[in-house]
Design a protein around this motif. Sequence first.
Motif, PDB file in Angstrom:
ATOM      1  N   MET A   2       0.904  -1.348  -0.082  1.00  0.00           N
ATOM      2  CA  MET A   2       0.063  -0.044  -0.047  1.00  0.00           C
ATOM      3  C   MET A   2       0.707   1.351   0.050  1.00  0.00           C
ATOM      4  N   ALA A   3       2.025   1.187   0.536  1.00  0.00           N
ATOM      5  CA  ALA A   3       3.063   2.364   0.309  1.00  0.00           C
ATOM      6  C   ALA A   3       3.170   3.091  -0.819  1.00  0.00           C
ATOM      7  N   PRO A   4       3.540   2.096  -2.066  1.00  0.00           N
ATOM      8  CA  PRO A   4       3.781   2.862  -3.081  1.00  0.00           C
ATOM      9  C   PRO A   4       2.539   3.510  -3.649  1.00  0.00           C
ATOM     10  N   LEU A   5       1.510   2.934  -3.560  1.00  0.00           N
ATOM     11  CA  LEU A   5       0.352   3.464  -4.100  1.00  0.00           C
ATOM     12  C   LEU A   5      -0.125   4.953  -3.124  1.00  0.00           C
ATOM     13  N   ARG A   6      -0.105   4.738  -1.789  1.00  0.00           N
ATOM     14  CA  ARG A   6      -0.138   5.997  -0.838  1.00  0.00           C
ATOM     15  C   ARG A   6       1.031   6.979  -1.366  1.00  0.00           C
ATOM     16  N   ASP A   7       2.039   6.832  -1.714  1.00  0.00           N
ATOM     17  CA  ASP A   7       3.141   7.861  -2.144  1.00  0.00           C
ATOM     18  C   ASP A   7       2.669   8.399  -3.769  1.00  0.00           C
ATOM     19  N   ARG A   8       2.301   7.788  -4.329  1.00  0.00           N
ATOM     20  CA  ARG A   8       1.867   8.162  -5.854  1.00  0.00           C
ATOM     21  C   ARG A   8       0.740   8.869  -5.708  1.00  0.00           C
ATOM     22  N   LEU A   9      -0.246   8.530  -4.926  1.00  0.00           N
ATOM     23  CA  LEU A   9      -1.607   9.355  -4.869  1.00  0.00           C
ATOM     24  C   LEU A   9      -1.224  10.574  -3.996  1.00  0.00           C
ATOM     25  N   GLY A  10      -0.346  10.468  -2.951  1.00  0.00           N
ATOM     26  CA  GLY A  10      -0.162  11.815  -2.252  1.00  0.00           C
ATOM     27  C   GLY A  10       0.685  12.764  -2.931  1.00  0.00           C
ATOM     28  N   GLU A  11       1.732  12.123  -3.800  1.00  0.00           N
ATOM     29  CA  GLU A  11       2.491  13.265  -4.799  1.00  0.00           C
ATOM     30  C   GLU A  11       1.369  13.734  -5.724  1.00  0.00           C
ATOM     31  N   ALA A  12       0.546  13.129  -6.351  1.00  0.00           N
ATOM     32  CA  ALA A  12      -0.321  13.523  -7.151  1.00  0.00           C
ATOM     33  C   ALA A  12      -1.189  14.793  -6.901  1.00  0.00           C
ATOM     34  N   ILE A  13      -1.784  14.485  -5.602  1.00  0.00           N
ATOM     35  CA  ILE A  13      -2.451  15.525  -5.106  1.00  0.00           C
ATOM     36  C   ILE A  13      -1.595  16.687  -4.701  1.00  0.00           C
ATOM     37  N   PHE A  14      -0.375  16.574  -3.978  1.00  0.00           N
ATOM     38  CA  PHE A  14       0.442  17.625  -3.892  1.00  0.00           C
ATOM     39  C   PHE A  14       0.916  18.402  -5.023  1.00  0.00           C
ATOM     40  N   LEU A  15       0.917  17.821  -6.106  1.00  0.00           N
ATOM     41  CA  LEU A  15       1.474  18.554  -7.607  1.00  0.00           C
ATOM     42  C   LEU A  15       0.385  19.262  -7.949  1.00  0.00           C
TER      43      LEU A  15
END
Length: 278
Positions: free
Chosen positions: A1-14
Amino acid sequence: MAPLRDRLGEAIFLRVAGPDGPEHRARIHDTPGPRWFEPDSPIGRVHGDASMFVGGIRALLLQTLHPAAMRAVSEHSGYRGDLWGRLARTSRFLAVTTFGTAEDAQVAVDVVRAIHDRVTGTMPDGTTYSAADPHLLRWVHVAEIDSFLLAHQTYSARPLDAAGRDEYVAQTAEVTRRLGATDVPTTEAELRDVLGSYRHELRGTPEAREAARYVLLKPPLPLAARAPYGVLAAAGIGLLPAWTRPHLRLPWFPVAERTVVRAAGGAAVGTIRWAMSR
């Protein structure tokens, strides 16, 4: 789940902070030096929480009800063609003044003050407006702070107690006074009183309704992101006072807003918080 969380979080942040967001994030949080506020003080807790997504939408809608503020945005800002750029600049200002060094925070304030000095114009009745007007600055401030605080109390995992809410209002007042506002509230009770004092000045203008439609119905987002955004928008609308709905031609479903919308908003905010927790 960590990779999914990182990708989603970075997309929201950007999406919120813009393409140069990572550079600004590093400077804001990693540059050594004194800060105006401690990271875990009330202002840091509110401005660092995912509930800001809901509070920001409510603030935008509430601010449009002041005709002079809306006229300034309509004539000088890019909410139609540059909504995300404006969002990135606003979120960066909040981040720098809340978490950045005192030096960088003051530079950010000075830049905004210089911009405000250039934002002037004329209302339909011939009166003039200026974004540097202390009275107008105070309106923008109290509409924002009331929205951020209400969203935090509704959707945060760690709501503030009464003392914390008063401290939050006082801390944000420090920033707004530096921007040129006067008679800024420093307690939650004063915040309510100041908001009430503007009531007779507020109304739904054609520009306000156009801005509301644009923010709510025409977000420059891919189709896959529009449903989650719609949930956040509904949560923001659900926190608006009932008297604002006719002015902006927005629906009011009190039972659904306290149940279905509140539950969906909580799930959306919780997902964003989870995604950005790293």
